[in-house]
Design a protein around this motif. Structure first.
Motif, PDB file in Angstrom:
ATOM      1  N   LYS A 119     -83.160  32.647   2.612  1.00  0.00           N
ATOM      2  CA  LYS A 119     -82.948  33.892   3.479  1.00  0.00           C
ATOM      3  C   LYS A 119     -82.102  33.463   4.638  1.00  0.00           C
ATOM      4  N   LEU A 120     -80.796  34.035   4.820  1.00  0.00           N
ATOM      5  CA  LEU A 120     -79.777  33.565   5.990  1.00  0.00           C
ATOM      6  C   LEU A 120     -79.611  34.757   6.398  1.00  0.00           C
ATOM      7  N   TRP A 121     -80.114  35.016   7.669  1.00  0.00           N
ATOM      8  CA  TRP A 121     -79.730  36.373   8.197  1.00  0.00           C
ATOM      9  C   TRP A 121     -79.196  36.358   9.678  1.00  0.00           C
ATOM     10  N   ASN A 122     -77.825  37.167   9.771  1.00  0.00           N
ATOM     11  CA  ASN A 122     -77.501  37.122  11.359  1.00  0.00           C
ATOM     12  C   ASN A 122     -77.199  35.881  12.002  1.00  0.00           C
ATOM     13  N   LEU A 123     -76.431  35.075  11.187  1.00  0.00           N
ATOM     14  CA  LEU A 123     -76.043  33.645  11.660  1.00  0.00           C
ATOM     15  C   LEU A 123     -74.638  33.691  12.033  1.00  0.00           C
ATOM     16  N   SER A 124     -74.185  34.363  13.000  1.00  0.00           N
ATOM     17  CA  SER A 124     -72.714  34.751  13.566  1.00  0.00           C
ATOM     18  C   SER A 124     -71.781  33.553  13.502  1.00  0.00           C
ATOM     19  N   GLU A 125     -72.284  32.268  13.660  1.00  0.00           N
ATOM     20  CA  GLU A 125     -71.302  31.114  13.705  1.00  0.00           C
ATOM     21  C   GLU A 125     -71.462  30.412  12.467  1.00  0.00           C
ATOM     22  N   LEU A 126     -72.175  30.650  11.463  1.00  0.00           N
ATOM     23  CA  LEU A 126     -72.521  29.953  10.332  1.00  0.00           C
ATOM     24  C   LEU A 126     -70.925  29.689   9.570  1.00  0.00           C
ATOM     25  N   ARG A 127     -70.559  28.597   9.363  1.00  0.00           N
ATOM     26  CA  ARG A 127     -69.155  28.432   8.764  1.00  0.00           C
ATOM     27  C   ARG A 127     -69.407  27.520   7.185  1.00  0.00           C
ATOM     28  N   THR A 128     -70.642  26.864   7.346  1.00  0.00           N
ATOM     29  CA  THR A 128     -70.505  26.071   5.958  1.00  0.00           C
ATOM     30  C   THR A 128     -72.057  25.581   5.794  1.00  0.00           C
ATOM     31  N   PHE A 129     -72.139  25.306   4.592  1.00  0.00           N
ATOM     32  CA  PHE A 129     -73.558  24.542   4.342  1.00  0.00           C
ATOM     33  C   PHE A 129     -73.659  23.214   5.127  1.00  0.00           C
ATOM     34  N   TYR A 130     -72.642  22.300   4.679  1.00  0.00           N
ATOM     35  CA  TYR A 130     -72.557  21.007   5.269  1.00  0.00           C
ATOM     36  C   TYR A 130     -70.854  20.760   5.338  1.00  0.00           C
ATOM     37  N   SER A 131     -70.539  20.155   6.416  1.00  0.00           N
ATOM     38  CA  SER A 131     -69.131  20.097   6.613  1.00  0.00           C
ATOM     39  C   SER A 131     -68.345  18.986   5.931  1.00  0.00           C
ATOM     40  N   GLY A 132     -68.941  18.124   5.359  1.00  0.00           N
ATOM     41  CA  GLY A 132     -68.465  17.213   4.449  1.00  0.00           C
ATOM     42  C   GLY A 132     -68.458  17.424   2.999  1.00  0.00           C
ATOM     43  N   MET A 133     -67.753  16.575   2.017  1.00  0.00           N
ATOM     44  CA  MET A 133     -67.951  16.884   0.617  1.00  0.00           C
ATOM     45  C   MET A 133     -69.336  16.582   0.295  1.00  0.00           C
ATOM     46  N   HIS A 134     -69.873  17.561  -0.405  1.00  0.00           N
ATOM     47  CA  HIS A 134     -71.047  17.594  -0.848  1.00  0.00           C
ATOM     48  C   HIS A 134     -71.418  18.223  -2.241  1.00  0.00           C
TER      49      HIS A 134
END
Length: 191
Positions: A119-134
């Motif tokens: 569950k991922l709720w109201n994460l207003s700044e979430l841009r990615t799971f992980y910023s590198g190649m993954h």
């Protein structure tokens, strides 16, 4: 337990800033951890002590931790082998689920072998799971709830997920999706 955890985190940060160590208390049988409104930038500070606390963790709920930039350090994900239930809600500064540590890492693989609910709720700044190649693997995931995460794409296919430059190298896009869909399972229509 929550107040104890918050005080322990604050003491550890203060002692670390002064160059001192804090003796840690571990909970090797802890199965559920719920953190609400914890005002720290990191949850997992001391990896060696933390591993014994999370080895049996099946449920992790993080709610309203407004200073948190990422939930898991990349080196610790492999230790959450028993985790079945993961909720991250109302963490207004959270930019990624897994954060990079130290220098640049090559392609990383994150496996959540037993997670059935995310569950991922109201994460207003979430841009990615992980910023590198993954690659992330969720072999038992049965329920996914995403709401109010407007700065991130939820799904993309491998064909559209990455682009190549002139030298044939993959370019990681500025806005990655949370999940790269490699194949679509056969759906059975319900009448």
């Amino acid at each position: 337990l929550l107040m104890w955890w918050m005080n322990l985190q604050q003491q550890e940060h203060e002692l670390a800033a002064a160059g001192q160590a804090l003796c840690m208390v571990v909970f090797p049988n802890l199965e559920t951890l719920e953190l609400c409104a914890v005002g720290t930038e990191k949850i997992w500070c001391n990896q060696s002590a933390t591993v014994s606390c999370i080895q049996n963790l099946t449920c992790l709920i993080v709610h309203g931790c407004d200073k948190l930039k990422y939930l898991f350090p990349s080196s610790m994900v492999r230790n959450f082998v028993q985790l079945k239930h993961l909720e991250i809600c109302y963490c207004t500064a959270l930019e990624e689920i897994v954060g990079k540590e130290g220098g640049a890492e090559a392609s990383a693989t994150f496996v959540f072998p037993k997670v059935v609910f995310l569950k991922l709720w109201n994460l207003s700044e979430l841009r990615t799971f992980y910023s590198g190649m993954h690659t992330s693997e969720w072999p038992l995931l049965k329920r996914l709830e995403v709401y109010g995460c407007d700065k991130v794409k939820i799904f993309t296919s491998g064909f559209f997920g990455f682009q190549s430059n002139v030298a044939g190298q993959l370019i990681i896009p500025a806005q990655q999706s949370l999940f790269l869909v490699e194949k679509v399972c056969d759906l059975v229509p319900i009448f």
